[in-house]
Design an enzyme around this catalytic site. Structure first.
Site, PDB file in Angstrom:
ATOM      1  N   ASP A  48      -5.172  23.587 -22.596  1.00  0.00           N
ATOM      2  CA  ASP A  48      -5.861  22.865 -21.520  1.00  0.00           C
ATOM      3  C   ASP A  48      -5.155  22.992 -20.166  1.00  0.00           C
ATOM      4  O   ASP A  48      -5.768  22.789 -19.124  1.00  0.00           O
ATOM      5  CB  ASP A  48      -5.985  21.373 -21.876  1.00  0.00           C
ATOM      6  CG  ASP A  48      -6.742  21.142 -23.165  1.00  0.00           C
ATOM      7  OD1 ASP A  48      -7.516  22.036 -23.561  1.00  0.00           O
ATOM      8  OD2 ASP A  48      -6.566  20.075 -23.782  1.00  0.00           O
TER       9      ASP A  48
ATOM     10  N   HIS B  21     -13.541  26.329 -30.540  1.00  0.00           N
ATOM     11  CA  HIS B  21     -12.207  26.649 -31.048  1.00  0.00           C
ATOM     12  C   HIS B  21     -11.882  28.139 -31.066  1.00  0.00           C
ATOM     13  O   HIS B  21     -10.722  28.502 -31.273  1.00  0.00           O
ATOM     14  CB  HIS B  21     -12.036  26.058 -32.455  1.00  0.00           C
ATOM     15  CG  HIS B  21     -11.978  24.565 -32.447  1.00  0.00           C
ATOM     16  ND1 HIS B  21     -13.100  23.786 -32.393  1.00  0.00           N
ATOM     17  CD2 HIS B  21     -10.920  23.714 -32.459  1.00  0.00           C
ATOM     18  CE1 HIS B  21     -12.754  22.513 -32.387  1.00  0.00           C
ATOM     19  NE2 HIS B  21     -11.437  22.435 -32.421  1.00  0.00           N
TER      20      HIS B  21
HETATM   21  O1  F6P Z   1      -6.231  20.000 -26.420  1.00  0.00           O
HETATM   22  C1  F6P Z   1      -6.664  21.242 -26.885  1.00  0.00           C
HETATM   23  C2  F6P Z   1      -8.096  21.177 -27.306  1.00  0.00           C
HETATM   24  O2  F6P Z   1      -8.485  22.453 -27.789  1.00  0.00           O
HETATM   25  C3  F6P Z   1      -9.087  20.694 -26.251  1.00  0.00           C
HETATM   26  O3  F6P Z   1      -9.430  21.693 -25.331  1.00  0.00           O
HETATM   27  C4  F6P Z   1     -10.228  20.227 -27.096  1.00  0.00           C
HETATM   28  O4  F6P Z   1     -11.006  19.263 -26.433  1.00  0.00           O
HETATM   29  C5  F6P Z   1      -9.525  19.617 -28.286  1.00  0.00           C
HETATM   30  O5  F6P Z   1      -8.261  20.240 -28.363  1.00  0.00           O
HETATM   31  C6  F6P Z   1     -10.251  19.799 -29.591  1.00  0.00           C
HETATM   32  O6  F6P Z   1      -9.543  19.098 -30.552  1.00  0.00           O
HETATM   33  P1  F6P Z   1      -9.723  19.307 -32.119  1.00  0.00           P
HETATM   34  O7  F6P Z   1      -9.173  20.675 -32.437  1.00  0.00           O
HETATM   35  O8  F6P Z   1      -8.907  18.220 -32.715  1.00  0.00           O
HETATM   36  O9  F6P Z   1     -11.171  19.242 -32.393  1.00  0.00           O
END
Ligand code: F6P
Length: 323
Positions: A127, A253
């Site tokens: 981020d 992701h």
């Molecule tokens: O903080 C990194 C991040 O990839 C963010 O960009 C995203 O909102 C969040 O993590 C997603 O989290 P998780 O992998 O727990 O769904």
């Protein structure tokens, strides 16, 4: 410092493995024993420690993700959880801990520091929303992955004269979207820091077509008030009036899963080694990061709970080039 432990926490970021390798080998270089903790703060509370030698971190510098595993640990956010973590570190005879992670993870590191435990943070999140650093481990790779997708979408957008909307990650921070939009030649960029609405997006797109463009690209940050889903719903509901459709791609992701770029590997290597050097020198409670191309330290207390502001000039630059 005889025993140094390390963990990765929060969302994984490409380059974390390079940091794990650098921390391990730098600590061994200083004559310390190394203990890796699996599954972030959850593993710390559970006592999931494993001793690492130099060979345990071989052939990982090029791998995305984290060989230690990561977790978001609700238990650690309680005073009781932090107490258990300190006990667990004591039980394993650990003198210093390196925490590789983003905002939430560094808040956890700060909690440990406030209990008097020697800890150093290494700035790592796709981020790039951490204060006290220009750049975090993983954002360069994530940005390049987003750009590859954007470049591909532009090819098909051009062939069909279509409009595409791409949503990128970033939580509440628009950095990834702004940079992806700037580097990918977006017509419209929507980020949480600069409020927008569907009618503004529509009029900017219409203006692009009026200027003779045959296709259009919108890059949206997931944390924007009007994210991909809301913009897409709005454009669907007002299709007749707006007269154009947007095809939506949510990268999600995918952006976290790449092999780290050279930049991320080198950044992670330098930050990881510096974190150990600072611990060995008796410093603690700091975030190790990069500012103005130099490795720097900032007290964790100065950065936790804050979000790095974006440079609005970059947004204006992108706007001025969308012609
Ligand atoms: O903080 C990194 C991040 O990839 C963010 O960009 C995203 O909102 C969040 O993590 C997603 O989290 P998780 O992998 O727990 O769904």
């Amino acid at each position: 410092m005889k025993r140094i432990a390390l963990l990765t926490s929060g969302g994984d970021a490409p380059g974390m493995n390079a940091a794990i390798r650098a921390i391990t080998r730098r600590a061994l270089f200083h004559g310390a024993e190394v203990f890796a903790i699996r599954r972030g703060y959850a593993g710390l509370i559970d006592g999931d420690f494993v001793q690492f030698g130099a060979r345990d971190v071989g052939h990982i510098v090029q791998l995305g993700g984290t060989i230690l595993g990561s977790a978001r640990c609700a238990e650690f956010r309680t005073a009781e959880g932090v107490g258990q973590a300190v006990d667990s570190l004591g039980k394993h005879g650990i003198d210093g801990l390196v925490v590789i992670g983003g905002n939430g993870s560094q808040a956890g590191a700060h909690d440990l520091a406030q209990r008097g435990f020697p800890v150093m943070g290494v700035a790592s999140t796709i981020d790039n929303d951490l204060c006290g650093t220009d750049v975090t481990i993983g954002v360069d790779t994530a940005l390049n992955i987003a750009l590859e997708a954007i470049d591909r979408l532009k090819v098909t957008a051009l062939s069909h004269g279509r409009g595409f909307l791409v949503e990128v990650m970033g939580r509440d921070c628009g950095y990834l979207a702004l940079m992806a939009g700037l580097a990918g030649g977006a017509d419209v960029i929507v980020i949480p820091e600069i409020p927008s609405d569907p009618e503004t997006v529509a009029s900017e797109l219409r203006a692009a077509y009026d200027r003779g463009k045959s296709h259009a690209l919108v890059v949206v940050a997931e944390g924007s008030e009007y994210n991909a889903e809301k913009l897409s719903d709005y454009f669907g509901q007002h299709h007749e009036r707006l007269q154009f459709a947007l095809r939506v791609t949510k990268l999600g992701h995918v952006q976290r899963g790449g092999a780290p770029t050279a930049f991320d590997r080198i950044l992670a290597t330098r930050l990881g080694a510096a974190a150990v050097d600072h611990l060995v020198a008796g410093e603690e409670g700091m975030l190790v990061s990069m500012q103005s191309a130099k490795i720097t330290t900032t007290p964790l207390g100065e950065i936790v709970g804050k979000q790095k502001p974006l440079d609005p000039e970059l947004f204006r630059l992108a706007q001025s080039l969308a012609r």
